[in-house]
Write an enzyme that holds these catalytic residues in place. Structure first.
Site, PDB file in Angstrom:
ATOM      1  N   CYS A 134     -32.996  15.181 -13.549  1.00 18.87           N
ATOM      2  CA  CYS A 134     -33.704  15.766 -14.688  1.00 18.87           C
ATOM      3  C   CYS A 134     -33.775  17.278 -14.520  1.00 18.87           C
ATOM      4  O   CYS A 134     -33.783  18.031 -15.483  1.00 18.87           O
ATOM      5  CB  CYS A 134     -35.102  15.180 -14.788  1.00 18.87           C
ATOM      6  SG  CYS A 134     -35.988  15.288 -13.229  1.00 18.87           S
ATOM      7  N   GLU A 173     -42.667  11.996 -17.715  1.00 17.66           N
ATOM      8  CA  GLU A 173     -41.729  12.896 -17.019  1.00 17.66           C
ATOM      9  C   GLU A 173     -40.379  12.653 -17.683  1.00 17.66           C
ATOM     10  O   GLU A 173     -39.758  11.612 -17.471  1.00 17.66           O
ATOM     11  CB  GLU A 173     -41.662  12.550 -15.524  1.00 17.66           C
ATOM     12  CG  GLU A 173     -42.964  12.737 -14.775  1.00 17.66           C
ATOM     13  CD  GLU A 173     -43.331  14.202 -14.573  1.00 17.66           C
ATOM     14  OE1 GLU A 173     -42.519  15.089 -14.890  1.00 17.66           O
ATOM     15  OE2 GLU A 173     -44.455  14.451 -14.112  1.00 17.66           O
ATOM     16  N   GLU A 209     -29.080  17.406 -22.888  1.00 18.03           N
ATOM     17  CA  GLU A 209     -29.033  16.956 -21.497  1.00 18.03           C
ATOM     18  C   GLU A 209     -27.838  16.026 -21.316  1.00 18.03           C
ATOM     19  O   GLU A 209     -27.721  15.020 -22.016  1.00 18.03           O
ATOM     20  CB  GLU A 209     -30.322  16.199 -21.154  1.00 18.03           C
ATOM     21  CG  GLU A 209     -30.364  15.766 -19.702  1.00 18.03           C
ATOM     22  CD  GLU A 209     -31.598  14.937 -19.353  1.00 18.03           C
ATOM     23  OE1 GLU A 209     -31.902  13.974 -20.081  1.00 18.03           O
ATOM     24  OE2 GLU A 209     -32.252  15.259 -18.341  1.00 18.03           O
ATOM     25  N   LYS A 218     -42.279  -1.221 -13.011  1.00 14.81           N
ATOM     26  CA  LYS A 218     -41.008  -1.742 -13.525  1.00 14.81           C
ATOM     27  C   LYS A 218     -39.869  -0.784 -13.164  1.00 14.81           C
ATOM     28  O   LYS A 218     -39.732   0.278 -13.737  1.00 14.81           O
ATOM     29  CB  LYS A 218     -41.025  -1.921 -15.051  1.00 14.81           C
ATOM     30  CG  LYS A 218     -39.877  -2.845 -15.453  1.00 14.81           C
ATOM     31  CD  LYS A 218     -39.280  -2.661 -16.813  1.00 14.81           C
ATOM     32  CE  LYS A 218     -38.319  -1.558 -17.028  1.00 14.81           C
ATOM     33  NZ  LYS A 218     -36.993  -1.691 -16.366  1.00 14.81           N
TER      34      LYS A 218
HETATM   35  P1  NAD Z   1     -34.370   5.484 -19.802  1.00 14.10           P
HETATM   36  O1  NAD Z   1     -35.415   6.137 -20.644  1.00 14.10           O
HETATM   37  O2  NAD Z   1     -33.222   4.839 -20.475  1.00 14.10           O
HETATM   38  O3  NAD Z   1     -35.029   4.349 -18.889  1.00 14.10           O
HETATM   39  C1  NAD Z   1     -36.144   4.610 -18.074  1.00 14.10           C
HETATM   40  C2  NAD Z   1     -36.918   3.316 -17.860  1.00 14.10           C
HETATM   41  O4  NAD Z   1     -37.459   2.886 -19.111  1.00 14.10           O
HETATM   42  C3  NAD Z   1     -36.073   2.151 -17.341  1.00 14.10           C
HETATM   43  O5  NAD Z   1     -36.839   1.421 -16.405  1.00 14.10           O
HETATM   44  C4  NAD Z   1     -35.831   1.326 -18.598  1.00 14.10           C
HETATM   45  O6  NAD Z   1     -35.584  -0.040 -18.362  1.00 14.10           O
HETATM   46  C5  NAD Z   1     -37.141   1.517 -19.333  1.00 14.10           C
HETATM   47  N1  NAD Z   1     -37.070   1.279 -20.780  1.00 14.10           N
HETATM   48  C6  NAD Z   1     -35.979   1.303 -21.596  1.00 14.10           C
HETATM   49  N2  NAD Z   1     -36.346   1.063 -22.873  1.00 14.10           N
HETATM   50  C7  NAD Z   1     -37.695   0.884 -22.869  1.00 14.10           C
HETATM   51  C8  NAD Z   1     -38.659   0.633 -23.889  1.00 14.10           C
HETATM   52  N3  NAD Z   1     -38.304   0.500 -25.156  1.00 14.10           N
HETATM   53  N4  NAD Z   1     -39.960   0.557 -23.530  1.00 14.10           N
HETATM   54  C9  NAD Z   1     -40.354   0.728 -22.243  1.00 14.10           C
HETATM   55  N5  NAD Z   1     -39.471   0.952 -21.231  1.00 14.10           N
HETATM   56  C10 NAD Z   1     -38.161   1.037 -21.537  1.00 14.10           C
HETATM   57  O7  NAD Z   1     -33.896   6.608 -18.766  1.00 14.10           O
HETATM   58  P2  NAD Z   1     -32.784   6.499 -17.661  1.00 14.10           P
HETATM   59  O8  NAD Z   1     -31.442   6.514 -18.286  1.00 14.10           O
HETATM   60  O9  NAD Z   1     -33.127   5.386 -16.736  1.00 14.10           O
HETATM   61  O10 NAD Z   1     -33.032   7.877 -16.844  1.00 14.10           O
HETATM   62  C11 NAD Z   1     -32.488   9.092 -17.227  1.00 14.10           C
HETATM   63  C12 NAD Z   1     -33.518   9.969 -17.895  1.00 14.10           C
HETATM   64  O11 NAD Z   1     -34.680  10.102 -17.059  1.00 14.10           O
HETATM   65  C13 NAD Z   1     -33.025  11.391 -18.100  1.00 14.10           C
HETATM   66  O12 NAD Z   1     -33.368  11.837 -19.384  1.00 14.10           O
HETATM   67  C14 NAD Z   1     -33.767  12.184 -17.040  1.00 14.10           C
HETATM   68  O13 NAD Z   1     -33.918  13.553 -17.341  1.00 14.10           O
HETATM   69  C15 NAD Z   1     -35.061  11.470 -16.983  1.00 14.10           C
HETATM   70  N6  NAD Z   1     -35.743  11.741 -15.695  1.00 14.10           N
HETATM   71  C16 NAD Z   1     -36.810  12.590 -15.687  1.00 14.10           C
HETATM   72  C17 NAD Z   1     -37.428  12.908 -14.486  1.00 14.10           C
HETATM   73  C18 NAD Z   1     -38.602  13.862 -14.436  1.00 14.10           C
HETATM   74  O14 NAD Z   1     -39.281  13.909 -13.396  1.00 14.10           O
HETATM   75  N7  NAD Z   1     -38.880  14.631 -15.486  1.00 14.10           N
HETATM   76  C19 NAD Z   1     -36.974  12.341 -13.293  1.00 14.10           C
HETATM   77  C20 NAD Z   1     -35.899  11.477 -13.338  1.00 14.10           C
HETATM   78  C21 NAD Z   1     -35.275  11.185 -14.555  1.00 14.10           C
END
Ligand code: NAD
Length: 476
Positions: free
Chosen positions: A282, A248, A379, A174
């Site tokens: 991240c 992650e 963050e 997804k």
């Molecule tokens: P997010 O958590 O809002 O969304 C991530 C994914 O989860 C999206 O596909 C979203 O549609 C889905 N999602 C949202 N609500 C959900 C739920 N209730 N159940 C299941 N899935 C759901 O994050 P974002 O804004 O897309 O990304 C930014 C974050 O990602 C930052 O905190 C960043 O640090 C982190 N990130 C971490 C890494 C790593 O390798 N550690 C890499 C990239 C980004």
């Protein structure tokens, strides 16, 4: 555009209730729309992955390696379209979009090689007790759900997809609703290569679709990259079903600059660590710890470097940094600028959104930020750097480690014995010495503390999709 889901080897229209706008962040305007997958379609995708598993896990490792090499090659053949899409939808300047594509290609090539080595990993285990033999067999975990964010869509998906397929798992991916088009390329490639139907399924959607997948009782594992808030929910779903999860999550990483550093080199590393991908990493090194003896020389040069950074449309060859990818992220960063003003932080450069139609902000530096500041601890996910001074190595390590996160850190010093000592003392998953954000497929990726559970990339990324079985035989 409604045909945005790839289920059981077929392209299907979305039947969910959400309509997703796909935006060009440089203009702040939509350029495509799609209908999210419904919960029933998530069911169908999981069922397709389950049906495809018995045959896929019995394919030979070299057959799976050939498919992975096909993915790498086909990504290369789609280079121009994928670079252009990431420039348009993510706001990445061309050089950044190119790096992402190369990283995705390298990931598929690397796991093709590891897949070929899989048969050699099943080995006899010597036993002290007489009369028995034992051997290991590494098996795929099964059907895995993969949920990813928007900041490096092609790459983050590749880091999950390639090892999962190499291990013999079938998947439901997804993508993020902010960048739902990029990963459709993986479905198109699956079609081109004749990947068996159901091995790879892609469902697009917002939180509701993500939750339908992470709550699904047909999965054997879920691998999630994203925010801590959603990561906790995903972990709760996994806990309810006693099922493994890789997480992650976020970071608030430190860059430590010691007195003996070359100032110009340090400035370059600091700027890249906070401004690459407009700080939406991240692993952004958003907390600068600078030693007293170099601080007065370094901070003015850092300020000048940030002021001189060219912020603009990713289509312009001149732009060093593009816009933030979404309006939500732009509003979030603007909120932190307001918090900084309320906290009375000393702003050396930036601290404002740019009035250009799109979702641009200026690279920003706050100096002498107090330890208790929200900007020091949370963050932000934008080009916003907070700086503090330190006197001793011990103080620098203590301040760097004083965080709920533990993803990465950068150490800048010409004293390599100190660099190694500090690297060993930092509570993070990855340390860079005199370099910045250098990620190689052979090394692991992942964090300690609130930055997550598990590791991606390298052999550790593959073992995340494998389960160890022992076969013990009585000889007699
Ligand atoms: P997010 O958590 O809002 O969304 C991530 C994914 O989860 C999206 O596909 C979203 O549609 C889905 N999602 C949202 N609500 C959900 C739920 N209730 N159940 C299941 N899935 C759901 O994050 P974002 O804004 O897309 O990304 C930014 C974050 O990602 C930052 O905190 C960043 O640090 C982190 N990130 C971490 C890494 C790593 O390798 N550690 C890499 C990239 C980004």
């Amino acid at each position: 555009m409604t045909t945005s889901h790839y289920i059981a080897g077929r392209w299907v229209d979305g039947q969910g209730s959400d309509c997703i706008s796909v935006n060009d962040p440089a203009l702040g305007q939509p350029f495509a729309e799609l209908i999210a997958a419904s919960a029933e379609q998530v069911d169908q995708a999981v069922a397709a992955a389950r049906a495809a598993l018995p045959a896929w896990k019995c394919t030979s490792a070299s057959e799976r390696a050939a498919y992975l090499r096909g993915f790498a090659e086909q990504l290369g053949q789609r280079r121009e379209a994928l670079v252009a899409l990431q420039m348009r939808n993510n706001g990445k300047p061309r050089h950044e979009a190119e790096v992402d594509l190369d990283d995705a290609i390298a990931t598929f090539s690397y796991y093709a090689e590891l897949a070929e080595q899989l048969p050699g990993q099943n080995r006899d285990v010597p036993l002290a007790a007489p009369g028995f033999t034992a051997r290991t067999r590494l098996e795929p975990v099964g059907v895995v759900g993969l949920i990813v964010p928007w900041n490096f869509p092609l790459v983050t998906s590749a880091w999950k997809l390639a090892p999962a397929l190499a291990a013999g798992c079938t998947v439901v991916l997804k993508p993020s609703e902010v960048t739902p088009l990029c990963e459709l390329a993986y479905g198109q490639i699956a079609d081109t290569l004749g990947l068996p139907a159901g091995v790879l399924n892609i469902v697009n959607g917002k939180a509701e679709t993500g939750a339908a997948l992470s709550n699904h009782n047909g999965l054997d594992k879920l691998s999630f990259t994203g925010s801590n808030n959603v990561g906790s929910q995903v972990m709760r779903s996994a806990a309810a079903q006693c099922r493994p999860v890789t997480l992650e999550l976020g970071g608030k990483s430190a860059i430590l600059v010691f007195d003996d550093c070359d100032v110009d080199a340090a400035v370059q590393w600091i700027v890249a660590g906070i401004c690459w991908n407009a700080g939406q990493m991240c692993s952004a090194t958003s907390r600068l710890l600078v030693q007293d003896g170099i601080a007065d020389a370094l901070l003015p040069r850092l300020q000048a470097a940030l002021e001189n950074l060219r912020v603009g449309s990713p289509l312009s060859e001149e732009a060093d940094m593009g816009p933030l990818t979404s309006q939500a992220q732009w509003l979030k960063v603007a909120g932190y600028f307001a918090t900084a003003r309320e906290e009375g932080l000393q702003c050396l450069v930036g601290g404002k959104v740019l009035d250009r139609g799109g979702w641009f902000v200026s690279p920003t530096l706050y100096a002498d930020v107090p330890e208790g500041s929200r900007l020091w601890n949370e963050e932000i996910f934008g080009p916003v750097l907070c700086a503090r001074r330190f006197a001793s190595e011990q103080q620098a390590i203590a301040e760097a480690n004083d965080s709920r996160f533990g993803l990465v850190a950068t150490v800048c010093t010409t004293d390599l014995a100190r660099a190694e000592r500090v690297a060993d003392a930092l509570e993070v998953g990855h340390v860079w010495i005199n370099s910045v954000q250098a990620v190689f497929v052979e090394t692991s990726w992942g964090g300690t503390k609130g930055s997550g559970i598990g590791r991606e990339l390298g052999p550790w990324g593959l073992s995340g999709y494998q389960s160890v079985k022992h076969v013990t035989q009585c000889l007699g």
